[in-house]
Write an enzyme that holds these catalytic residues in place. Structure first.
Site, PDB file in Angstrom:
ATOM      1  N   GLY A 212       0.796  -1.231   0.000  1.00  0.00           N
ATOM      2  CA  GLY A 212       0.000   0.000   0.000  1.00  0.00           C
ATOM      3  C   GLY A 212       0.820   1.268   0.000  1.00  0.00           C
ATOM      4  O   GLY A 212       0.370   2.290   0.513  1.00  0.00           O
TER       5      GLY A 212
ATOM      6  N   MET B 256      -3.480  -7.956  -7.005  1.00  0.00           N
ATOM      7  CA  MET B 256      -2.865  -9.074  -7.717  1.00  0.00           C
ATOM      8  C   MET B 256      -3.896 -10.066  -8.266  1.00  0.00           C
ATOM      9  O   MET B 256      -3.698 -11.278  -8.211  1.00  0.00           O
ATOM     10  CB  MET B 256      -1.858  -9.796  -6.802  1.00  0.00           C
ATOM     11  CG  MET B 256      -0.725  -8.904  -6.330  1.00  0.00           C
ATOM     12  SD  MET B 256       0.130  -8.040  -7.673  1.00  0.00           S
ATOM     13  CE  MET B 256       1.074  -9.396  -8.338  1.00  0.00           C
TER      14      MET B 256
ATOM     15  N   LEU C 293      -8.878  -9.023 -13.426  1.00  0.00           N
ATOM     16  CA  LEU C 293     -10.306  -8.707 -13.352  1.00  0.00           C
ATOM     17  C   LEU C 293     -11.052  -9.320 -14.534  1.00  0.00           C
ATOM     18  O   LEU C 293     -10.527  -9.386 -15.651  1.00  0.00           O
ATOM     19  CB  LEU C 293     -10.481  -7.188 -13.330  1.00  0.00           C
ATOM     20  CG  LEU C 293      -9.853  -6.522 -12.088  1.00  0.00           C
ATOM     21  CD1 LEU C 293      -9.727  -5.024 -12.277  1.00  0.00           C
ATOM     22  CD2 LEU C 293     -10.666  -6.847 -10.841  1.00  0.00           C
TER      23      LEU C 293
ATOM     24  N   ASN D 124      -4.912   1.662 -13.530  1.00  0.00           N
ATOM     25  CA  ASN D 124      -3.915   0.756 -12.950  1.00  0.00           C
ATOM     26  C   ASN D 124      -2.552   1.419 -13.049  1.00  0.00           C
ATOM     27  O   ASN D 124      -2.304   2.219 -13.959  1.00  0.00           O
ATOM     28  CB  ASN D 124      -3.894  -0.565 -13.715  1.00  0.00           C
ATOM     29  CG  ASN D 124      -2.909  -1.557 -13.117  1.00  0.00           C
ATOM     30  OD1 ASN D 124      -2.821  -1.692 -11.889  1.00  0.00           O
ATOM     31  ND2 ASN D 124      -2.149  -2.242 -13.948  1.00  0.00           N
TER      32      ASN D 124
ATOM     33  N   HIS E 209       1.494   0.433 -13.385  1.00  0.00           N
ATOM     34  CA  HIS E 209       2.361  -0.693 -13.717  1.00  0.00           C
ATOM     35  C   HIS E 209       3.815  -0.220 -13.660  1.00  0.00           C
ATOM     36  O   HIS E 209       4.140   0.843 -14.202  1.00  0.00           O
ATOM     37  CB  HIS E 209       2.021  -1.219 -15.113  1.00  0.00           C
ATOM     38  CG  HIS E 209       2.846  -2.396 -15.498  1.00  0.00           C
ATOM     39  ND1 HIS E 209       2.616  -3.655 -14.993  1.00  0.00           N
ATOM     40  CD2 HIS E 209       3.942  -2.510 -16.299  1.00  0.00           C
ATOM     41  CE1 HIS E 209       3.512  -4.495 -15.479  1.00  0.00           C
ATOM     42  NE2 HIS E 209       4.331  -3.822 -16.267  1.00  0.00           N
TER      43      HIS E 209
END
Ligand code: GRF
Length: 205
Positions: free
Chosen positions: A13, A91, A94, A108, A110
């Site tokens: 986090g 992780m 979806l 997202n 990356h």
């Protein structure tokens, strides 16, 4: 509400923390309405609770398929009032049903310059490949992993003496600046999506 952001995390986090810090510093004008994790022990959940934000552990073993899990997730997110969904080290892949429920509203982050080094080991893979530059990508989520339209990218130099840990540290530093910035663009309605191209509309007066 356009400013309501749900954050999905599985781990540390640190990106969640960067988002919380940006909100506190008023560089990000948003509210985190819920943090959801698929791992009970995720530090991200602790960080959320410490910040007084609803933190939900959604146990994957309690559902018989990925589709069922994702439908439950959609329910949690809808009830929280989330408009934007920010994946921050979540992780799980979806399902199309989830992506459809929040089309063009899922971001997202990356740890590489997509389309290079997709997947869960992007930092180590860039180092192993011998790349001289890697970086960070924020993108919208579509039905394919690490694939949707790119919102923002920033480079990170790879040094000759880098280890996976030292490189990860610099990648994180860039992530923690880029993600809150990209979320700010999203919540303020500045992302103009045309196919794969995402442009930034000019700031509202
Ligand atoms: C980040 O490096 C992000 O790029 C990747 O997962 C990591 C999450 O880290 N998708 P943290 O949990 O935010 O520290």
């Amino acid at each position: 509400m356009q400013g309501n952001v749900a954050v999905l995390c599985s781990g540390q986090g640190t990106n969640l923390q960067a988002i919380l810090d940006a909100i506190r510093q008023r560089t990000l004008h948003a509210q985190i309405c819920v943090v959801v994790s698929d791992r009970e022990g995720a530090l991200a959940l602790k960080k959320a609770r410490r910040a007084g934000i609803p933190a939900v552990y959604l146990n994957p073993n309690a559902y018989s398929s990925r589709e069922e899990y994702d439908q439950a997730l959609v329910g949690v997110l809808r009830r929280s009032g989330a408009h934007w969904i920010a994946l921050a080290g979540f992780m799980r892949i979806l399902t199309p049903g989830f992506v459809r429920a929040f089309r063009n509203r899922i971001l997202n982050i990356h740890p590489a310059l997509l389309p290079a080094f997709r997947g869960a080991h992007a930092v180590a893979d860039a180092l192993k490949f011998g790349a001289k530059v890697t970086g960070v990508t924020v993108h919208l989520v579509d039905d394919h992993v690490d694939h949707g339209p790119v919102v923002a990218q920033a480079p990170v130099e790879i040094r000759s003496n880098d280890t996976p840990a030292s490189l990860l540290k610099r990648v994180h530093r860039v992530e923690h600046a880029l993600y809150p910035q990209a979320i700010q663009w999203a919540v303020s309605g500045r992302l103009k999506i045309r196919g794969r191209r995402v442009n930034l509309s000019s700031r509202k007066p």
